[in-house]
Design an enzyme around this catalytic site. Structure first.
Site, PDB file in Angstrom:
ATOM      1  CB  SER A   1      -0.945   0.011   1.200  1.00  0.00           C
ATOM      2  OG  SER A   1      -2.043  -0.827   0.940  1.00  0.00           O
TER       3      SER A   1
ATOM      4  CE  LYS B   1      -4.280   1.724  -1.390  1.00  0.00           C
ATOM      5  NZ  LYS B   1      -4.132   0.652  -0.425  1.00  0.00           N
TER       6      LYS B   1
ATOM      7  CB  SER C   1      -4.410   1.921   3.405  1.00  0.00           C
ATOM      8  OG  SER C   1      -3.609   1.343   2.407  1.00  0.00           O
TER       9      SER C   1
END
Length: 187
Positions: free
Chosen positions: A31, A34, A91
């Site tokens: 993640s 991102k 997230s």
């Protein structure tokens, strides 16, 4: 390896390396990728091709995303800003897909922009295949990066004070308080 595969600490202003351990090792970013989604969206806002108050229609593709999410439904719309908070606090994979589709028409075209931006920044070990960072499905390739490249990306984001509004928020209501987002970052 335990407790990490690689590590790098740099001075955000100068880029001076303060600590490193296998910093060039190519790893799966999960993640953390991102952050590139955040950078691309913030740059589009600066260029006036997106607006924070602009409403994003949730697509069925976004609603189908698993993993960490804010449980978007195709019947809903949210502002770009609300989805940026969901992206950074929760997230949220569904928020990442919704933003990507809204900004460029498809997740694939957004990934191409992420890769272009990584190349422009000199992120030599990085190649993205998704906007969410989930493990790849069978037949798909994994996202890859290095601590060195993530430091380049992080320093670029640090030049944008508004990025800290999203990355520094610990808790925020979503969907008019029906869902409370809490950060996964315990630092």
């Amino acid at each position: 390896s335990d407790p990490y595969v690689s590590a790098l600490v740099v001075d955000a202003d100068t880029g001076k390396i303060l600590f490193e351990d296998h910093a060039g090792a190519v790893v799966y970013p999960a993640s953390v990728l991102k952050l590139m989604v955040l950078l691309v969206v913030l740059e589009r806002i600066e260029q006036k091709s997106l607006g924070l108050d602009e409403m994003v229609q949730v697509t069925s593709e976004a609603a189908r995303m698993g993993g960490s999410q804010v449980y978007l439904d195709p019947k809903e719309q949210f502002s770009v800003e609300d989805l940026l908070y969901a992206l950074m606090i929760q997230s949220a994979n569904d928020a990442a897909v919704a933003l990507a589709i809204h900004a460029t028409g498809s997740s694939e075209s957004f990934v191409a922009i992420m890769n272009q931006r990584a190349a422009e920044l000199g992120m030599k070990d990085t190649h993205f295949h998704s906007v969410h960072g989930l493990p790849p499905a069978e037949g798909q390739q994994a996202d890859k990066t290095s601590a060195v490249d993530l430091s380049i990306l992080s320093r670029e984001l640090a030049r944008k004070p508004e990025s800290f509004k999203y990355t520094g928020t610990v808790e925020r209501a979503f969907r008019d308080g029906a869902f409370i987002m809490r950060t996964h970052n315990h630092l």
